[in-house]
Write a protein that holds these residues in place. Structure first.
Motif, PDB file in Angstrom:
ATOM      1  N   ASP A 181     -15.741  -8.159  -2.600  1.00 53.01           N
ATOM      2  CA  ASP A 181     -14.344  -7.830  -2.323  1.00 53.01           C
ATOM      3  C   ASP A 181     -14.157  -6.359  -2.709  1.00 53.01           C
ATOM      4  O   ASP A 181     -14.003  -6.028  -3.891  1.00 53.01           O
ATOM      5  N   THR A 182     -14.222  -5.477  -1.717  1.00 48.77           N
ATOM      6  CA  THR A 182     -14.190  -4.040  -1.999  1.00 48.77           C
ATOM      7  C   THR A 182     -12.871  -3.595  -2.625  1.00 48.77           C
ATOM      8  O   THR A 182     -12.861  -2.669  -3.439  1.00 48.77           O
ATOM      9  N   ALA A 183     -11.769  -4.237  -2.261  1.00 44.45           N
ATOM     10  CA  ALA A 183     -10.485  -3.876  -2.873  1.00 44.45           C
ATOM     11  C   ALA A 183     -10.493  -4.238  -4.356  1.00 44.45           C
ATOM     12  O   ALA A 183     -10.009  -3.457  -5.192  1.00 44.45           O
ATOM     13  N   ARG A 184     -11.057  -5.380  -4.689  1.00 42.25           N
ATOM     14  CA  ARG A 184     -11.155  -5.801  -6.096  1.00 42.25           C
ATOM     15  C   ARG A 184     -12.026  -4.816  -6.871  1.00 42.25           C
ATOM     16  O   ARG A 184     -11.686  -4.417  -7.985  1.00 42.25           O
ATOM     17  N   VAL A 185     -13.155  -4.435  -6.291  1.00 40.16           N
ATOM     18  CA  VAL A 185     -14.070  -3.509  -6.958  1.00 40.16           C
ATOM     19  C   VAL A 185     -13.402  -2.143  -7.155  1.00 40.16           C
ATOM     20  O   VAL A 185     -13.499  -1.550  -8.228  1.00 40.16           O
ATOM     21  N   ALA A 186     -12.708  -1.653  -6.142  1.00 33.14           N
ATOM     22  CA  ALA A 186     -12.005  -0.369  -6.264  1.00 33.14           C
ATOM     23  C   ALA A 186     -10.973  -0.432  -7.393  1.00 33.14           C
ATOM     24  O   ALA A 186     -10.878   0.495  -8.215  1.00 33.14           O
ATOM     25  N   ALA A 187     -10.220  -1.520  -7.455  1.00 36.71           N
ATOM     26  CA  ALA A 187      -9.216  -1.675  -8.512  1.00 36.71           C
ATOM     27  C   ALA A 187      -9.881  -1.761  -9.888  1.00 36.71           C
ATOM     28  O   ALA A 187      -9.411  -1.140 -10.851  1.00 36.71           O
ATOM     29  N   ALA A 203     -18.273   4.880  -3.020  1.00 31.36           N
ATOM     30  CA  ALA A 203     -17.099   4.756  -3.886  1.00 31.36           C
ATOM     31  C   ALA A 203     -16.502   6.145  -4.073  1.00 31.36           C
ATOM     32  O   ALA A 203     -16.933   6.895  -4.949  1.00 31.36           O
ATOM     33  N   ASP A 204     -15.583   6.472  -3.193  1.00 32.62           N
ATOM     34  CA  ASP A 204     -14.979   7.811  -3.195  1.00 32.62           C
ATOM     35  C   ASP A 204     -16.060   8.896  -3.148  1.00 32.62           C
ATOM     36  O   ASP A 204     -15.994   9.898  -3.857  1.00 32.62           O
ATOM     37  N   GLY A 205     -17.081   8.679  -2.313  1.00 28.65           N
ATOM     38  CA  GLY A 205     -18.134   9.664  -2.117  1.00 28.65           C
ATOM     39  C   GLY A 205     -19.335   9.529  -3.036  1.00 28.65           C
ATOM     40  O   GLY A 205     -20.343  10.191  -2.838  1.00 28.65           O
ATOM     41  N   GLU A 206     -19.229   8.678  -4.041  1.00 26.57           N
ATOM     42  CA  GLU A 206     -20.335   8.476  -4.982  1.00 26.57           C
ATOM     43  C   GLU A 206     -20.997   7.126  -4.705  1.00 26.57           C
ATOM     44  O   GLU A 206     -20.321   6.164  -4.339  1.00 26.57           O
ATOM     45  N   PRO A 207     -22.318   7.023  -4.902  1.00 23.19           N
ATOM     46  CA  PRO A 207     -22.988   5.739  -4.672  1.00 23.19           C
ATOM     47  C   PRO A 207     -22.638   4.732  -5.758  1.00 23.19           C
ATOM     48  O   PRO A 207     -22.530   5.079  -6.941  1.00 23.19           O
ATOM     49  N   LEU A 208     -22.437   3.503  -5.356  1.00 24.67           N
ATOM     50  CA  LEU A 208     -22.174   2.390  -6.257  1.00 24.67           C
ATOM     51  C   LEU A 208     -23.078   1.246  -5.829  1.00 24.67           C
ATOM     52  O   LEU A 208     -23.059   0.842  -4.659  1.00 24.67           O
ATOM     53  N   LEU A 209     -23.867   0.741  -6.745  1.00 28.54           N
ATOM     54  CA  LEU A 209     -24.725  -0.412  -6.488  1.00 28.54           C
ATOM     55  C   LEU A 209     -24.018  -1.651  -7.004  1.00 28.54           C
ATOM     56  O   LEU A 209     -23.648  -1.712  -8.182  1.00 28.54           O
ATOM     57  N   VAL A 210     -23.818  -2.619  -6.124  1.00 26.83           N
ATOM     58  CA  VAL A 210     -23.238  -3.893  -6.526  1.00 26.83           C
ATOM     59  C   VAL A 210     -24.300  -4.962  -6.298  1.00 26.83           C
ATOM     60  O   VAL A 210     -24.782  -5.148  -5.184  1.00 26.83           O
ATOM     61  N   LEU A 211     -24.668  -5.632  -7.382  1.00 24.83           N
ATOM     62  CA  LEU A 211     -25.636  -6.719  -7.317  1.00 24.83           C
ATOM     63  C   LEU A 211     -24.842  -8.008  -7.286  1.00 24.83           C
ATOM     64  O   LEU A 211     -24.235  -8.397  -8.282  1.00 24.83           O
ATOM     65  N   THR A 212     -24.808  -8.626  -6.118  1.00 26.45           N
ATOM     66  CA  THR A 212     -23.979  -9.808  -5.954  1.00 26.45           C
ATOM     67  C   THR A 212     -24.800 -11.012  -5.547  1.00 26.45           C
ATOM     68  O   THR A 212     -25.857 -10.872  -4.928  1.00 26.45           O
ATOM     69  N   SER A 213     -24.320 -12.168  -5.910  1.00 30.35           N
ATOM     70  CA  SER A 213     -24.971 -13.411  -5.511  1.00 30.35           C
ATOM     71  C   SER A 213     -25.014 -13.498  -3.991  1.00 30.35           C
ATOM     72  O   SER A 213     -24.052 -13.146  -3.311  1.00 30.35           O
ATOM     73  N   GLY A 214     -26.129 -13.971  -3.460  1.00 28.33           N
ATOM     74  CA  GLY A 214     -26.271 -14.155  -2.022  1.00 28.33           C
ATOM     75  C   GLY A 214     -25.257 -15.112  -1.440  1.00 28.33           C
ATOM     76  O   GLY A 214     -25.061 -15.150  -0.227  1.00 28.33           O
ATOM     77  N   ALA A 215     -24.588 -15.864  -2.295  1.00 31.38           N
ATOM     78  CA  ALA A 215     -23.564 -16.813  -1.847  1.00 31.38           C
ATOM     79  C   ALA A 215     -22.200 -16.161  -1.690  1.00 31.38           C
ATOM     80  O   ALA A 215     -21.253 -16.822  -1.269  1.00 31.38           O
ATOM     81  N   HIS A 216     -22.082 -14.870  -2.035  1.00 29.47           N
ATOM     82  CA  HIS A 216     -20.784 -14.188  -2.021  1.00 29.47           C
ATOM     83  C   HIS A 216     -20.750 -12.983  -1.088  1.00 29.47           C
ATOM     84  O   HIS A 216     -21.774 -12.451  -0.708  1.00 29.47           O
ATOM     85  N   ILE A 229     -10.641   3.455  -8.686  1.00 23.71           N
ATOM     86  CA  ILE A 229     -10.894   4.491  -7.685  1.00 23.71           C
ATOM     87  C   ILE A 229     -10.157   4.161  -6.397  1.00 23.71           C
ATOM     88  O   ILE A 229      -9.711   3.033  -6.186  1.00 23.71           O
ATOM     89  N   GLY A 230     -10.045   5.160  -5.535  1.00 17.57           N
ATOM     90  CA  GLY A 230      -9.278   5.020  -4.301  1.00 17.57           C
ATOM     91  C   GLY A 230      -9.841   4.018  -3.314  1.00 17.57           C
ATOM     92  O   GLY A 230      -9.146   3.113  -2.878  1.00 17.57           O
ATOM     93  N   LYS A 231     -11.118   4.178  -2.947  1.00 10.18           N
ATOM     94  CA  LYS A 231     -11.663   3.329  -1.899  1.00 10.18           C
ATOM     95  C   LYS A 231     -13.153   3.081  -2.104  1.00 10.18           C
ATOM     96  O   LYS A 231     -13.905   3.993  -2.454  1.00 10.18           O
ATOM     97  N   VAL A 232     -13.536   1.848  -1.864  1.00 14.12           N
ATOM     98  CA  VAL A 232     -14.940   1.443  -1.871  1.00 14.12           C
ATOM     99  C   VAL A 232     -15.233   0.913  -0.484  1.00 14.12           C
ATOM    100  O   VAL A 232     -14.559   0.005   0.000  1.00 14.12           O
TER     101      VAL A 232
END
Length: 162
Positions: free
Chosen positions: A77-83, A61-74, A87-90
């Motif tokens: 959406d990196t654009a949604r997470v960035a918004a 996430a713009d050079g920093e680590p981001l942990l996303v714990l998501t359901s295995g069924a999903h 931040i600029g980009k995930v």
């Protein structure tokens, strides 16, 4: 495998946090007979729904680590997470980035037991399950936990990530 340093680090983190499973018992890492590199494989090995698997995904996430714990069924959406984070980009992190920030390999990344805490988002859809399962530091280790406990022990922020 129970004595693998990553498994021990996860168990130590669960113990230190006082993590509990759905039955209210202390959280314990379980080592499976075979590695489970995907949510589908983990769900099949455990006899549960794929949505009950909490995938631990590391993003850049713009050079920093981001942990996303998501359901295995999903899929995240990196654009949604960035918004959401403003931040600029995930983007999905490479194997070296993941190992550098977690001490763990892709396919076995746990929500906890890392060298230092990571900014964490927790998929709100995991909340529909009484019990969820997460990786225990190596591809053949997992542990059960409730949604509320997962959020608490990771200091995660609940979000819509899919």
């Amino acid at each position: 495998m129970q004595s693998h340093p990553n498994v021990q680090a996860v168990q130590d983190a669960l113990d230190a946090a006082g993590a509990r499973n759905a039955a209210g018992a202390p959280g314990r890492v379980k080592v499976l007979d075979e590695p489970v590199h995907t949510a589908a494989a983990a769900a099949a090995a455990l006899g549960i729904e794929v949505g009950q698997i909490a995938n631990s995904l590391i993003f850049d996430a713009d050079g920093e680590p981001l942990l996303v714990l998501t359901s295995g069924a999903h899929r995240v959406d990196t654009a949604r997470v960035a918004a959401l984070l403003g931040i600029g980009k995930v983007k999905r992190a490479g194997a070296d980035f993941v190992r550098d920030h977690t001490g763990q390999v892709i396919g076995g990344v746990s929500p906890l037991g890392h060298p230092k805490p990571l900014r964490t988002l927790v998929d709100e859809d995991l909340g529909q399950y009484d019990e969820i399962w997460a990786a225990g530091g190596v591809p053949q280790a997992v542990f059960p936990i409730t949604f509320a406990e997962l959020v608490r022990v990771t200091s995660g922020t609940v979000a819509s990530v899919a």
